[in-house]
Scaffold this active site. Structure first.
Site, PDB file in Angstrom:
ATOM      1  N   THR A 161      39.930  39.540  58.392  1.00  0.00           N
ATOM      2  CA  THR A 161      39.694  40.813  59.075  1.00  0.00           C
ATOM      3  C   THR A 161      39.905  40.610  60.574  1.00  0.00           C
ATOM      4  O   THR A 161      39.317  39.712  61.171  1.00  0.00           O
ATOM      5  CB  THR A 161      38.252  41.289  58.799  1.00  0.00           C
ATOM      6  OG1 THR A 161      38.017  41.171  57.404  1.00  0.00           O
ATOM      7  CG2 THR A 161      38.053  42.721  59.231  1.00  0.00           C
ATOM      8  N   ASP A 219      33.665  34.128  50.307  1.00  0.00           N
ATOM      9  CA  ASP A 219      35.086  34.388  50.017  1.00  0.00           C
ATOM     10  C   ASP A 219      35.924  33.112  49.944  1.00  0.00           C
ATOM     11  O   ASP A 219      36.829  32.996  49.119  1.00  0.00           O
ATOM     12  CB  ASP A 219      35.708  35.268  51.117  1.00  0.00           C
ATOM     13  CG  ASP A 219      35.160  36.682  51.120  1.00  0.00           C
ATOM     14  OD1 ASP A 219      34.431  37.051  50.186  1.00  0.00           O
ATOM     15  OD2 ASP A 219      35.469  37.417  52.077  1.00  0.00           O
ATOM     16  N   ARG A 259      42.981  38.612  46.835  1.00  0.00           N
ATOM     17  CA  ARG A 259      43.460  37.274  47.197  1.00  0.00           C
ATOM     18  C   ARG A 259      42.397  36.198  47.015  1.00  0.00           C
ATOM     19  O   ARG A 259      42.692  35.020  46.934  1.00  0.00           O
ATOM     20  CB  ARG A 259      44.002  37.253  48.614  1.00  0.00           C
ATOM     21  CG  ARG A 259      42.937  37.406  49.667  1.00  0.00           C
ATOM     22  CD  ARG A 259      43.473  37.187  51.044  1.00  0.00           C
ATOM     23  NE  ARG A 259      44.367  38.253  51.462  1.00  0.00           N
ATOM     24  CZ  ARG A 259      44.627  38.520  52.750  1.00  0.00           C
ATOM     25  NH1 ARG A 259      44.088  37.787  53.696  1.00  0.00           N
ATOM     26  NH2 ARG A 259      45.420  39.507  53.078  1.00  0.00           N
ATOM     27  N   HIS A 260      41.122  36.599  47.053  1.00  0.00           N
ATOM     28  CA  HIS A 260      40.075  35.589  46.786  1.00  0.00           C
ATOM     29  C   HIS A 260      39.058  36.137  45.776  1.00  0.00           C
ATOM     30  O   HIS A 260      39.107  35.812  44.602  1.00  0.00           O
ATOM     31  CB  HIS A 260      39.441  35.041  48.068  1.00  0.00           C
ATOM     32  CG  HIS A 260      39.222  36.013  49.188  1.00  0.00           C
ATOM     33  ND1 HIS A 260      38.536  37.186  49.028  1.00  0.00           N
ATOM     34  CD2 HIS A 260      39.578  35.954  50.500  1.00  0.00           C
ATOM     35  CE1 HIS A 260      38.477  37.819  50.191  1.00  0.00           C
ATOM     36  NE2 HIS A 260      39.114  37.106  51.108  1.00  0.00           N
ATOM     37  N   GLY A 295      30.917  32.868  57.023  1.00  0.00           N
ATOM     38  CA  GLY A 295      31.601  32.307  55.867  1.00  0.00           C
ATOM     39  C   GLY A 295      32.338  31.028  56.174  1.00  0.00           C
ATOM     40  O   GLY A 295      31.928  29.932  55.791  1.00  0.00           O
ATOM     41  N   HIS A 296      33.423  31.158  56.924  1.00  0.00           N
ATOM     42  CA  HIS A 296      34.377  30.063  57.052  1.00  0.00           C
ATOM     43  C   HIS A 296      33.765  28.753  57.543  1.00  0.00           C
ATOM     44  O   HIS A 296      34.019  27.687  56.975  1.00  0.00           O
ATOM     45  CB  HIS A 296      35.528  30.505  57.971  1.00  0.00           C
ATOM     46  CG  HIS A 296      36.673  29.553  57.986  1.00  0.00           C
ATOM     47  ND1 HIS A 296      36.834  28.599  58.959  1.00  0.00           N
ATOM     48  CD2 HIS A 296      37.689  29.382  57.115  1.00  0.00           C
ATOM     49  CE1 HIS A 296      37.919  27.896  58.698  1.00  0.00           C
ATOM     50  NE2 HIS A 296      38.451  28.347  57.585  1.00  0.00           N
ATOM     51  N   ARG A 316      39.101  42.451  48.232  1.00  0.00           N
ATOM     52  CA  ARG A 316      40.293  43.001  48.882  1.00  0.00           C
ATOM     53  C   ARG A 316      41.191  43.693  47.868  1.00  0.00           C
ATOM     54  O   ARG A 316      41.190  43.346  46.687  1.00  0.00           O
ATOM     55  CB  ARG A 316      41.085  41.867  49.554  1.00  0.00           C
ATOM     56  CG  ARG A 316      40.503  41.422  50.869  1.00  0.00           C
ATOM     57  CD  ARG A 316      41.358  40.316  51.489  1.00  0.00           C
ATOM     58  NE  ARG A 316      40.959  40.088  52.860  1.00  0.00           N
ATOM     59  CZ  ARG A 316      41.514  40.674  53.913  1.00  0.00           C
ATOM     60  NH1 ARG A 316      42.513  41.515  53.766  1.00  0.00           N
ATOM     61  NH2 ARG A 316      41.073  40.417  55.119  1.00  0.00           N
ATOM     62  N   HIS A 353      31.678  37.175  62.257  1.00  0.00           N
ATOM     63  CA  HIS A 353      33.099  36.812  62.324  1.00  0.00           C
ATOM     64  C   HIS A 353      33.338  35.706  63.346  1.00  0.00           C
ATOM     65  O   HIS A 353      33.026  35.861  64.521  1.00  0.00           O
ATOM     66  CB  HIS A 353      34.024  37.998  62.635  1.00  0.00           C
ATOM     67  CG  HIS A 353      35.363  37.807  61.961  1.00  0.00           C
ATOM     68  ND1 HIS A 353      36.342  37.001  62.475  1.00  0.00           N
ATOM     69  CD2 HIS A 353      35.840  38.251  60.774  1.00  0.00           C
ATOM     70  CE1 HIS A 353      37.368  36.981  61.652  1.00  0.00           C
ATOM     71  NE2 HIS A 353      37.095  37.727  60.602  1.00  0.00           N
ATOM     72  N   HIS A 378      34.033  39.928  49.995  1.00  0.00           N
ATOM     73  CA  HIS A 378      34.998  40.985  50.339  1.00  0.00           C
ATOM     74  C   HIS A 378      35.971  41.132  49.177  1.00  0.00           C
ATOM     75  O   HIS A 378      36.752  40.217  48.890  1.00  0.00           O
ATOM     76  CB  HIS A 378      35.729  40.564  51.622  1.00  0.00           C
ATOM     77  CG  HIS A 378      36.680  41.598  52.154  1.00  0.00           C
ATOM     78  ND1 HIS A 378      37.304  41.469  53.365  1.00  0.00           N
ATOM     79  CD2 HIS A 378      37.127  42.773  51.651  1.00  0.00           C
ATOM     80  CE1 HIS A 378      38.091  42.516  53.594  1.00  0.00           C
ATOM     81  NE2 HIS A 378      38.008  43.322  52.546  1.00  0.00           N
TER      82      HIS A 378
HETATM   83  N1  PXP Z   1      31.806  39.819  58.790  1.00  0.00           N
HETATM   84  C1  PXP Z   1      32.925  40.469  58.370  1.00  0.00           C
HETATM   85  C2  PXP Z   1      32.925  41.950  58.402  1.00  0.00           C
HETATM   86  C3  PXP Z   1      34.054  39.755  57.908  1.00  0.00           C
HETATM   87  O1  PXP Z   1      35.147  40.419  57.527  1.00  0.00           O
HETATM   88  C4  PXP Z   1      33.994  38.352  57.847  1.00  0.00           C
HETATM   89  C5  PXP Z   1      35.158  37.580  57.309  1.00  0.00           C
HETATM   90  O2  PXP Z   1      35.301  37.815  55.956  1.00  0.00           O
HETATM   91  C6  PXP Z   1      32.811  37.721  58.278  1.00  0.00           C
HETATM   92  C7  PXP Z   1      31.746  38.478  58.766  1.00  0.00           C
HETATM   93  C8  PXP Z   1      32.655  36.240  58.240  1.00  0.00           C
HETATM   94  O3  PXP Z   1      33.573  35.669  59.106  1.00  0.00           O
HETATM   95  P1  PXP Z   1      33.777  34.107  59.118  1.00  0.00           P
HETATM   96  O4  PXP Z   1      34.381  33.754  57.778  1.00  0.00           O
HETATM   97  O5  PXP Z   1      34.718  33.880  60.251  1.00  0.00           O
HETATM   98  O6  PXP Z   1      32.435  33.483  59.293  1.00  0.00           O
END
Ligand code: PXP
Length: 238
Positions: free
Chosen positions: A101, A9, A49-50, A213-214, A45, A191, A43
């Protein structure tokens, strides 16, 4: 041993900052696969947004491992999922005003609706994962829906500051993973996980996949995406 699914994302977030065509999240997905990711997560949305509709369709065509479409259970996005046919959908709560999220879905709150959603997806051979808090009540609700997978929300663990709070949150995840596994669900987590806080999570043997992701995209800015993914794959595999 757990495996890594990469959420792309934030590559799209950077693209949208200028509204152009780069960096392309689809290119990122292919590099992540070549670097050892076993799945690609995006994702779609409501506010786009992305990730946008074009990304999802191209990802469906090009991702060879497994495409996980993260989505809110709204009519519009359910129709897109039924049309695009990802390998799995991860159902998440979504608020327009949130930066990301913010927590797990309350499956117990709307059981009949989620049961019919699972049926709809299963009829199209799409697996269903629910992104939930590590709580027994939510796992029991997911079991009643007939879903395949629980993704345990690790955000509270990741944000915990004191060692005692970290331990408390970790224990909730350990306990939930055990219950989910014993009940026959596939258990994943995600997350807020990064190169520092990942190791206690991957030592929970019931967790077979981690969605990140991040932190990977952040590291990729300095080290390159291939190296960022490879490094995380090694950590996730323990
Ligand atoms: N799992 C879910 C359900 C999420 O919504 C996200 C964020 O988009 C992630 C995992 C990944 O989170 P992060 O970007 O903090 O690694």
């Amino acid at each position: 041993m757990a495996e890594l699914a990469v959420n792309i994302d934030h590559v799209a977030t950077l693209r949208e900052a200028r509204g152009g065509i780069e960096p392309d999240p689809v290119t990122a997905a292919l590099i992540a696969e070549l670097s050892g990711a076993v799945g690609i997560v995006c994702h779609l949305r409501e506010d786009r947004r992305h990730i946008n509709d074009r990304d999802v369709r191209l990802l469906r065509e090009l991702v060879k491992t497994k495409l996980d479409l993260e989505m809110a259970a709204t009519d519009e996005i359910i129709d897109i999922a039924c049309d695009v046919l990802p390998d799995l959908v991860t159902i998440v709560p979504e608020k327009r005003e949130e930066l990301t999220t913010e927590g797990g879905l309350n499956v117990a709150d709307n059981l009949e609706f989620y049961k019919s959603l699972v049926d709809k997806m299963h009829n199209r051979n799409i697996d269903v994962s629910f992104f939930i808090e590590p709580s027994e009540k939510q796992i029991e609700a997911v079991l009643q829906t007939g879903a395949d997978i629980i993704e345990l929300h690790t955000g509270t663990y990741a944000n915990a500051k004191s060692p005692i709070d970290v331990q408390i949150e970790l224990e909730k995840i350990v306990y939930a993973a055990q219950i989910g596994y014993n009940e026959g669900l596939i258990v994943t987590a995600g997350h807020g996980l990064d190169y520092v806080n990942i190791s206690p999570i991957v030592s929970i043997k019931q967790i077979t996949e981690i969605s990140i992701g991040h932190s990977i995209i952040s590291r990729a800015i300095f080290n390159g995406l291939e190296s960022a993914v490879r490094e995380m794959v090694e950590l996730v595999r323990g």
